[in-house]
Design an enzyme around this catalytic site. Structure first.
Site, PDB file in Angstrom:
ATOM      1  N   ARG A   1      11.597  -2.029  11.002  1.00  0.00           N
ATOM      2  CA  ARG A   1      10.480  -1.903  12.232  1.00  0.00           C
ATOM      3  C   ARG A   1      10.259  -2.432  13.108  1.00  0.00           C
ATOM      4  O   ARG A   1      10.426  -3.681  13.014  1.00  0.00           O
ATOM      5  CB  ARG A   1       9.106  -1.453  11.051  1.00  0.00           C
ATOM      6  CG  ARG A   1       8.752  -0.045  10.563  1.00  0.00           C
ATOM      7  CD  ARG A   1       7.985   0.025   9.621  1.00  0.00           C
ATOM      8  NE  ARG A   1       6.545  -0.417   9.977  1.00  0.00           N
ATOM      9  CZ  ARG A   1       5.525  -0.355   9.101  1.00  0.00           C
ATOM     10  NH1 ARG A   1       5.461   0.161   8.203  1.00  0.00           N
ATOM     11  NH2 ARG A   1       4.348  -1.046   9.933  1.00  0.00           N
TER      12      ARG A   1
ATOM     13  N   ARG B   1      -9.551   2.004   8.837  1.00  0.00           N
ATOM     14  CA  ARG B   1      -9.093   0.360   9.100  1.00  0.00           C
ATOM     15  C   ARG B   1     -10.328  -0.278   9.876  1.00  0.00           C
ATOM     16  O   ARG B   1     -10.152  -1.222  10.324  1.00  0.00           O
ATOM     17  CB  ARG B   1      -7.840   0.419  10.012  1.00  0.00           C
ATOM     18  CG  ARG B   1      -6.602   0.398   9.319  1.00  0.00           C
ATOM     19  CD  ARG B   1      -5.547   0.348  10.261  1.00  0.00           C
ATOM     20  NE  ARG B   1      -4.379  -0.521  10.227  1.00  0.00           N
ATOM     21  CZ  ARG B   1      -3.259   0.092   9.343  1.00  0.00           C
ATOM     22  NH1 ARG B   1      -3.098   1.322   8.938  1.00  0.00           N
ATOM     23  NH2 ARG B   1      -2.284  -0.858   9.276  1.00  0.00           N
TER      24      ARG B   1
ATOM     25  N   ARG C   1      12.205  -5.854   4.518  1.00  0.00           N
ATOM     26  CA  ARG C   1      11.650  -4.429   4.432  1.00  0.00           C
ATOM     27  C   ARG C   1      12.829  -3.392   5.309  1.00  0.00           C
ATOM     28  O   ARG C   1      12.919  -3.945   6.498  1.00  0.00           O
ATOM     29  CB  ARG C   1      10.629  -4.014   4.762  1.00  0.00           C
ATOM     30  CG  ARG C   1      10.202  -2.665   4.954  1.00  0.00           C
ATOM     31  CD  ARG C   1       8.772  -2.082   5.077  1.00  0.00           C
ATOM     32  NE  ARG C   1       8.131  -2.545   6.247  1.00  0.00           N
ATOM     33  CZ  ARG C   1       6.677  -2.496   6.218  1.00  0.00           C
ATOM     34  NH1 ARG C   1       6.036  -1.643   5.480  1.00  0.00           N
ATOM     35  NH2 ARG C   1       6.076  -2.868   7.368  1.00  0.00           N
TER      36      ARG C   1
ATOM     37  N   LYS D   1       0.766  -1.219  -0.081  1.00  0.00           N
ATOM     38  CA  LYS D   1      -0.188  -0.010   0.021  1.00  0.00           C
ATOM     39  C   LYS D   1       0.710   1.236   0.039  1.00  0.00           C
ATOM     40  O   LYS D   1       0.646   2.256  -0.933  1.00  0.00           O
ATOM     41  CB  LYS D   1      -0.851   0.028   1.320  1.00  0.00           C
ATOM     42  CG  LYS D   1      -1.790  -1.089   1.521  1.00  0.00           C
ATOM     43  CD  LYS D   1      -2.688  -0.713   2.752  1.00  0.00           C
ATOM     44  CE  LYS D   1      -1.788  -0.818   4.046  1.00  0.00           C
ATOM     45  NZ  LYS D   1      -1.219  -2.158   4.436  1.00  0.00           N
TER      46      LYS D   1
ATOM     47  N   ARG E   1      -0.795  -8.434  13.119  1.00  0.00           N
ATOM     48  CA  ARG E   1      -1.197  -7.459  12.289  1.00  0.00           C
ATOM     49  C   ARG E   1      -2.279  -8.151  11.332  1.00  0.00           C
ATOM     50  O   ARG E   1      -3.238  -7.626  10.945  1.00  0.00           O
ATOM     51  CB  ARG E   1      -0.264  -6.808  11.754  1.00  0.00           C
ATOM     52  CG  ARG E   1       0.664  -5.998  12.585  1.00  0.00           C
ATOM     53  CD  ARG E   1       2.149  -5.394  12.077  1.00  0.00           C
ATOM     54  NE  ARG E   1       2.194  -4.616  10.938  1.00  0.00           N
ATOM     55  CZ  ARG E   1       3.147  -4.833  10.094  1.00  0.00           C
ATOM     56  NH1 ARG E   1       4.282  -5.288  10.581  1.00  0.00           N
ATOM     57  NH2 ARG E   1       3.163  -4.186   9.077  1.00  0.00           N
TER      58      ARG E   1
END
Ligand code: AP5
Length: 218
Positions: free
Chosen positions: A160, A88, A127, A13, A171
């Site tokens: 992260r 969300r 990531r 996203k 998540r």
């Protein structure tokens, strides 16, 4: 245009929202990025959000409402916003409709970027993010020019806090429990544009996003 990006964690996203915002010349409002900045700066909002974010849980709706209200008041948001990671849940979607309607605007399109779970896990594990400017890299798919350093500002890249395997699972669960239902809401409203986030490189997926959004504007 006011465009919402929806999708499970790590589907891409943020990568796509950033490109579309740049192409349309409107701001990308990433609620995750704004919250992470607040955590780093130790603001009252950041202190409230930190433990929830570390656990992969949603931050309270009222914090998000405040944040979105501020974003819509920005002068550069006059012609539209790309919302990345908001709404969300149903309550947030209703708030967004109301805040936009107060200024005679509405959600014009919702881009759902989806990807299979094994792709998501590989993406989040690889990531690396810049804590200073927010640029996002991937060790294999989008590596920085100098290992460990941000191409944009030179800062040291980090992983992260919520990208560990256990938090990724939480998540995903939160997404399925709270956010996935929004697909139906926006589908019923005729706003949903589905894009295969695993359908190629970031550039190739961006072509799919642009085709979908262009189709909607015609
Ligand atoms: P947030 O930051 O929004 O996290 P998320 O939704 O879990 O999404 P991600 O940022 O992890 O993934 P993404 O889909 O943007 O993927 P990306 O483009 O980086 O939110 C974090 C937390 O903040 C939440 O858990 C919650 O606590 C809180 N929060 C935020 N908004 C909230 C709200 N509205 N309400 C309540 N709480 C809220 O891509 C992932 C990786 O893949 C990158 O390395 C990228 O380089 C790579 N990649 C991307 N596309 C491709 C491709 N096509 N091919 C190969 N690699 C690719």
């Amino acid at each position: 245009m006011n465009i919402v990006f929806l999708g499970p964690p790590g589907a891409g996203k943020g990568t796509q929202a950033q490109r579309l915002a740049a192409k349309l010349g409107i701001p990308q409002v990433s609620t995750g990025a704004i919250l992470r900045r607040a955590v780093d700066e130790g603001t009252p909002m950041g202190r409230r959000a930190k433990s929830l974010m570390d656990a992969g849980q949603l931050v309270p709706d009222e914090i998000l409402t405040e944040l979105i209200r501020d974003a819509l008041a920005r002068p550069d948001a006059r012609d539209g916003v790309v919302f990345d990671g908001y709404p969300r849940n149903e309550a947030q979607a209703a708030v967004l409709d109301r805040l936009l309607s107060n200024i005679d605007r509405r959600v014009d399109a919702v881009v759902l970027v989806d990807a299979p779970e094994e792709v998501i896990v590989a993406r989040l594990a690889g990531r690396r993010s810049c804590p200073r400017c927010g640029a996002v890299f991937h060790l294999e798919a989008a590596p920085p020019e100098r290992p460990g350093k941000c191409d944009m500002c030179g800062a040291n890249l980090i992983q992260r806090d919520d990208d560990g395997p256990e938090t990724i699972r939480d998540r995903m669960k939160v997404y399925r429990e709270w956010t996935a239902g929004l697909e139906e809401r926006y589908g019923r409203a005729g706003l949903l544009l589905k894009v295969d986030g695993s359908g190629g490189t970031p550039d190739e997926v961006f072509d799919l996003v642009c085709d979908a959004v262009e189709g909607r504007r015609r």
